[in-house]
Design an enzyme around this catalytic site. Structure first.
Site, PDB file in Angstrom:
ATOM      1  N   GLY A  23       5.217  -3.068  -0.640  1.00  0.00           N
ATOM      2  CA  GLY A  23       5.681  -1.994  -0.056  1.00  0.00           C
ATOM      3  C   GLY A  23       5.734  -2.339   1.535  1.00  0.00           C
ATOM      4  N   ILE A  24       6.037  -3.627   1.815  1.00  0.00           N
ATOM      5  CA  ILE A  24       6.266  -4.130   3.196  1.00  0.00           C
ATOM      6  C   ILE A  24       7.471  -3.750   3.986  1.00  0.00           C
ATOM      7  N   TYR A  78       3.615  13.275  -8.027  1.00  0.00           N
ATOM      8  CA  TYR A  78       3.221  11.989  -7.225  1.00  0.00           C
ATOM      9  C   TYR A  78       1.529  12.282  -6.739  1.00  0.00           C
ATOM     10  N   ALA A  97       4.911   2.509  -3.518  1.00  0.00           N
ATOM     11  CA  ALA A  97       4.873   3.555  -4.237  1.00  0.00           C
ATOM     12  C   ALA A  97       6.517   4.339  -4.350  1.00  0.00           C
ATOM     13  N   GLN A  98       6.613   5.348  -5.326  1.00  0.00           N
ATOM     14  CA  GLN A  98       7.701   6.444  -5.130  1.00  0.00           C
ATOM     15  C   GLN A  98       6.701   7.407  -4.218  1.00  0.00           C
ATOM     16  N   GLY A 109       8.338  -0.612   3.478  1.00  0.00           N
ATOM     17  CA  GLY A 109       8.256   0.900   3.773  1.00  0.00           C
ATOM     18  C   GLY A 109       7.652   1.054   5.496  1.00  0.00           C
ATOM     19  N   GLN A 110       7.662   2.186   5.574  1.00  0.00           N
ATOM     20  CA  GLN A 110       7.074   2.733   7.304  1.00  0.00           C
ATOM     21  C   GLN A 110       5.880   2.030   7.503  1.00  0.00           C
ATOM     22  N   ASP A 111       4.791   2.284   6.506  1.00  0.00           N
ATOM     23  CA  ASP A 111       3.328   1.506   6.867  1.00  0.00           C
ATOM     24  C   ASP A 111       3.512   0.024   6.607  1.00  0.00           C
ATOM     25  N   GLU A 131      -2.461  14.022  -0.431  1.00  0.00           N
ATOM     26  CA  GLU A 131      -1.758  15.143  -1.360  1.00  0.00           C
ATOM     27  C   GLU A 131      -2.517  15.315  -2.579  1.00  0.00           C
ATOM     28  N   LYS A 158      -1.600   9.719  -7.597  1.00  0.00           N
ATOM     29  CA  LYS A 158      -2.224   9.013  -6.693  1.00  0.00           C
ATOM     30  C   LYS A 158      -3.542   9.173  -7.200  1.00  0.00           C
ATOM     31  N   SER A 200      -3.679   9.334  -0.919  1.00  0.00           N
ATOM     32  CA  SER A 200      -3.258  10.251   0.067  1.00  0.00           C
ATOM     33  C   SER A 200      -3.936  11.636   0.011  1.00  0.00           C
TER      34      SER A 200
HETATM   35  P1  NAP Z   1       7.669   4.231   1.959  1.00  0.00           P
HETATM   36  O1  NAP Z   1       8.003   4.181   3.363  1.00  0.00           O
HETATM   37  O2  NAP Z   1       8.306   5.351   1.166  1.00  0.00           O
HETATM   38  O3  NAP Z   1       7.533   2.878   1.638  1.00  0.00           O
HETATM   39  C1  NAP Z   1       7.313   2.613   0.097  1.00  0.00           C
HETATM   40  C2  NAP Z   1       7.510   1.133  -0.285  1.00  0.00           C
HETATM   41  O4  NAP Z   1       6.886   0.971  -1.556  1.00  0.00           O
HETATM   42  C3  NAP Z   1       8.765   0.426   0.179  1.00  0.00           C
HETATM   43  O5  NAP Z   1       8.603  -0.784   0.772  1.00  0.00           O
HETATM   44  C4  NAP Z   1       9.640   0.351  -1.279  1.00  0.00           C
HETATM   45  O6  NAP Z   1      10.353  -0.774  -1.244  1.00  0.00           O
HETATM   46  C5  NAP Z   1       8.205   0.169  -2.084  1.00  0.00           C
HETATM   47  N1  NAP Z   1       8.237   0.231  -3.480  1.00  0.00           N
HETATM   48  C6  NAP Z   1       8.786   1.285  -4.147  1.00  0.00           C
HETATM   49  N2  NAP Z   1       8.964   0.976  -5.620  1.00  0.00           N
HETATM   50  C7  NAP Z   1       8.405  -0.293  -5.666  1.00  0.00           C
HETATM   51  C8  NAP Z   1       8.245  -1.102  -6.834  1.00  0.00           C
HETATM   52  N3  NAP Z   1       8.662  -0.861  -7.996  1.00  0.00           N
HETATM   53  N4  NAP Z   1       7.686  -2.276  -6.687  1.00  0.00           N
HETATM   54  C9  NAP Z   1       7.561  -2.835  -5.439  1.00  0.00           C
HETATM   55  N5  NAP Z   1       7.572  -2.000  -4.357  1.00  0.00           N
HETATM   56  C10 NAP Z   1       8.061  -0.660  -4.494  1.00  0.00           C
HETATM   57  O7  NAP Z   1       6.005   4.977   2.104  1.00  0.00           O
HETATM   58  P2  NAP Z   1       5.023   4.897   3.492  1.00  0.00           P
HETATM   59  O8  NAP Z   1       5.109   6.022   4.136  1.00  0.00           O
HETATM   60  O9  NAP Z   1       5.319   3.454   4.025  1.00  0.00           O
HETATM   61  O10 NAP Z   1       3.787   4.956   2.471  1.00  0.00           O
HETATM   62  C11 NAP Z   1       3.119   3.726   2.315  1.00  0.00           C
HETATM   63  C12 NAP Z   1       2.049   4.175   1.052  1.00  0.00           C
HETATM   64  O11 NAP Z   1       0.984   5.046   1.706  1.00  0.00           O
HETATM   65  C13 NAP Z   1       2.877   4.845  -0.105  1.00  0.00           C
HETATM   66  O12 NAP Z   1       1.879   4.338  -1.296  1.00  0.00           O
HETATM   67  C14 NAP Z   1       2.554   6.336   0.175  1.00  0.00           C
HETATM   68  O13 NAP Z   1       2.406   6.860  -1.027  1.00  0.00           O
HETATM   69  C15 NAP Z   1       1.239   6.082   0.899  1.00  0.00           C
HETATM   70  N6  NAP Z   1       0.636   7.304   1.571  1.00  0.00           N
HETATM   71  C16 NAP Z   1       1.653   7.459   2.892  1.00  0.00           C
HETATM   72  C17 NAP Z   1       1.486   8.540   3.613  1.00  0.00           C
HETATM   73  C18 NAP Z   1       2.245   8.953   4.809  1.00  0.00           C
HETATM   74  O14 NAP Z   1       1.950   9.898   5.559  1.00  0.00           O
HETATM   75  N7  NAP Z   1       3.099   8.033   5.113  1.00  0.00           N
HETATM   76  C19 NAP Z   1       0.127   9.290   3.439  1.00  0.00           C
HETATM   77  C20 NAP Z   1      -0.692   9.045   2.404  1.00  0.00           C
HETATM   78  C21 NAP Z   1      -0.370   7.987   1.568  1.00  0.00           C
HETATM   79  P3  NAP Z   1      11.976  -0.481  -1.233  1.00  0.00           P
HETATM   80  O15 NAP Z   1      12.084  -0.635   0.317  1.00  0.00           O
HETATM   81  O16 NAP Z   1      12.501  -1.539  -1.951  1.00  0.00           O
HETATM   82  O17 NAP Z   1      12.284   0.984  -1.716  1.00  0.00           O
HETATM   83  N1  GDD Z   2      10.642  16.683   3.027  1.00  0.00           N
HETATM   84  C1  GDD Z   2      10.770  18.035   3.454  1.00  0.00           C
HETATM   85  N2  GDD Z   2      11.936  18.539   3.798  1.00  0.00           N
HETATM   86  N3  GDD Z   2       9.759  18.944   3.538  1.00  0.00           N
HETATM   87  C2  GDD Z   2       9.828  20.188   4.022  1.00  0.00           C
HETATM   88  C3  GDD Z   2      11.189  20.660   4.422  1.00  0.00           C
HETATM   89  C4  GDD Z   2      12.261  19.855   4.180  1.00  0.00           C
HETATM   90  O1  GDD Z   2      13.442  20.282   4.507  1.00  0.00           O
HETATM   91  N4  GDD Z   2      11.059  21.924   4.834  1.00  0.00           N
HETATM   92  C5  GDD Z   2       9.720  22.222   4.558  1.00  0.00           C
HETATM   93  N5  GDD Z   2       9.073  21.166   4.197  1.00  0.00           N
HETATM   94  C6  GDD Z   2       7.537  21.217   4.011  1.00  0.00           C
HETATM   95  C7  GDD Z   2       7.131  20.453   2.681  1.00  0.00           C
HETATM   96  O2  GDD Z   2       7.410  21.796   1.543  1.00  0.00           O
HETATM   97  C8  GDD Z   2       5.832  20.102   2.842  1.00  0.00           C
HETATM   98  O3  GDD Z   2       5.024  21.180   2.713  1.00  0.00           O
HETATM   99  C9  GDD Z   2       5.964  19.545   4.126  1.00  0.00           C
HETATM  100  O4  GDD Z   2       6.947  20.184   4.610  1.00  0.00           O
HETATM  101  C10 GDD Z   2       5.780  18.091   4.532  1.00  0.00           C
HETATM  102  O5  GDD Z   2       6.672  17.588   3.543  1.00  0.00           O
HETATM  103  P1  GDD Z   2       7.095  15.986   3.537  1.00  0.00           P
HETATM  104  O6  GDD Z   2       7.162  15.645   5.079  1.00  0.00           O
HETATM  105  O7  GDD Z   2       8.224  15.761   2.571  1.00  0.00           O
HETATM  106  O8  GDD Z   2       5.695  15.261   3.249  1.00  0.00           O
HETATM  107  P2  GDD Z   2       4.553  15.646   2.143  1.00  0.00           P
HETATM  108  O9  GDD Z   2       3.375  16.017   2.820  1.00  0.00           O
HETATM  109  O10 GDD Z   2       5.043  16.275   1.084  1.00  0.00           O
HETATM  110  O11 GDD Z   2       3.990  14.102   1.614  1.00  0.00           O
HETATM  111  C11 GDD Z   2       3.874  13.056   2.693  1.00  0.00           C
HETATM  112  O12 GDD Z   2       2.524  13.031   2.959  1.00  0.00           O
HETATM  113  C12 GDD Z   2       1.586  12.713   1.796  1.00  0.00           C
HETATM  114  C13 GDD Z   2       0.193  12.593   2.501  1.00  0.00           C
HETATM  115  O13 GDD Z   2      -0.112  14.106   2.547  1.00  0.00           O
HETATM  116  C14 GDD Z   2       4.413  11.682   2.034  1.00  0.00           C
HETATM  117  O14 GDD Z   2       4.575  10.980   2.903  1.00  0.00           O
HETATM  118  C15 GDD Z   2       3.437  11.442   0.943  1.00  0.00           C
HETATM  119  O15 GDD Z   2       3.870   9.971   0.366  1.00  0.00           O
HETATM  120  C16 GDD Z   2       1.847  11.175   1.348  1.00  0.00           C
HETATM  121  O16 GDD Z   2       1.260  11.050   0.458  1.00  0.00           O
END
Ligand code: NAP
Ligand code: GDD
Length: 336
Positions: free
Chosen positions: A9-10, A148, A81-82, A12-14, A126, A152, A124
């Protein structure tokens, strides 16, 4: 000798922030990238010549076994991840394959070829879903509300199981939402900051959102990757909640984002049912006491600073691309 880190996931954002952090610490960083007709390397473009990018996929166990064997990492960070909750309702099986079973495949590859490496699983908040207590901590029971979240939970328990069954140094970081200018455009914070910038430049007139009352504990991704690394440096493996300890509604994020450019959010924001989810997570609020006490971790950026940073970055990018402000005001510090 410098340590080697392997990151899935390199792209991606994180992944991009973690790679930066580990390079600063003197690591050799190996990043797994999946094959695509158009590679998505924008977030790591600035690091390209300092990274070892290798091809592999969480869906393909043999690629994971081969890569861990070839690169002999000391630390493995499973960030792939997706990760978009809404998509997981449309693609529950794909999400289960990548987000759930993908972690199991990587753990199994690690057990077979590199059992001494330390493992980080991107768990997460979530998983808490329909929360059983507030604030949520490591001992709070899970009740996921999306495919999702369910995937997780499986990956989390597999991480715990490999620690208990095989003695692998495996940690699960239960991270609450974290954001940045590198956040995907589909997530609500970046959708807001980007649309606000587009409204200022006259490229858009409306911001349409779903549930404005959903509350999240939002932090800055650059702060959260420090916690991932710190977990793998601890004496014992464990699970950690990483959060700010503050919760805010989507509406508040909107209000601050429009304020930043001198506009009234209510004039430009509307609600569209398309953005509602079949099951919602209404409230997330984390208790990061364990991470603070055992890892010495705490977030540096506040909520208003995070919103300001994201709006400024999106506006800056549009102005640099040749667009002009047609309404509102440009925050001090945004050059264009
Ligand atoms: P992100 O931006 O969506 O990045 C996801 C990464 O996973 C991308 O590099 C993507 O590659 C890769 N990936 C997807 N399917 C794959 C596969 N089949 N094989 C290999 N790589 C694959 O997510 P993020 O926000 O950086 O989050 C990083 C991790 O933390 C995720 O597991 C997410 O669920 C978890 N998380 C995130 C948050 C948050 O708030 N950001 C909070 C809690 C947990 P491509 O570029 O090719 O699509
Ligand atoms: N995406 C999105 N778009 N969310 C919306 C919208 C919209 O137009 N309007 C309201 N929301 C609300 C969603 O219903 C949700 O309650 C909240 O905004 C946050 O949505 P997201 O930003 O899509 O994030 P998430 O909380 O569902 O999931 C993210 O955080 C998780 C950790 O708690 C993702 O990064 C997950 O990968 C991560 O695990």
């Amino acid at each position: 000798m410098s340590k080697t880190a392997f990151i899935t996931g390199i792209t991606g954002q994180d992944g991009s922030y973690l790679a930066e952090h580990l390079l600063e610490q003197g690591y050799r960083v190996v990043g797994m990238v999946r094959r695509a007709s158009t590679p998505s390397l924008e977030r790591i473009e600035h690091l390209r010549d300092r990274l070892d990018l290798v091809e592999g996929d969480l869906l393909d166990t043999s690629s994971l076994v081969r890569l861990l064997g070839e690169h002999e990492p000391d630390e493995v960070y499973n960030l792939a991840a997706q990760s978009f909750v809404k998509t997981s309702f449309h693609e529950p099986l794909n999400t289960g394959q990548v987000t759930g079973l993908g972690a199991a495949r990587l753990l199994e590859a690690l057990r077979l070829v590199r059992p001494g490496a330390r493992f980080y699983q991107a768990s997460s908040s979530e998983m808490f879903g329909k929360v059983r207590e507030t604030p949520q901590r490591e001992t709070t029971p899970f009740h996921p509300r999306s495919p999702y979240g369910v995937a997780k939970v499986y990956a989390h328990w597999m991480t715990v199981n490999y620690r208990e069954a095989y003695g692998i140094f495996a940690c699960s970081g239960i991270l609450f939402n974290h954001e940045s200018p590198r956040r995907g455009l589909e997530f609500v914070t970046r959708k807001i900051s980007n649309t606000v910038a587009r409204i200022v430049c006259g490229l858009e007139d409306r911001l349409l959102l779903g549930n404005l009352e959903a509350r999240r504990d939002w932090g800055f991704a650059g702060d959260y990757v420090r916690a991932m690394h710190a977990m793998l440096q601890a004496e014992e493996p464990d699970d950690y909640v990483v959060a700010t300890g503050e919760t805010h509604a989507v509406r508040e994020f909107c209000e601050l984002a429009f304020d930043r450019v001198g506009l009234d959010w209510q004039e430009f924001t509307g609600v569209d049912e398309r953005y509602y989810r079949p099951a919602e997570v209404d409230l997330l609020l984390g208790d990061p006491t364990r991470a603070r006490e055992r890892l010495g971790w705490k977030p540096r950026l506040s909520f208003p600073e995070l919103v300001g940073m994201m709006v400024d970055a999106d506006l800056d990018a549009l102005l640099r691309a040749g667009h002009h402000a047609v309404r509102g005001r440009i925050p001090a510090g945004v050059q264009g």
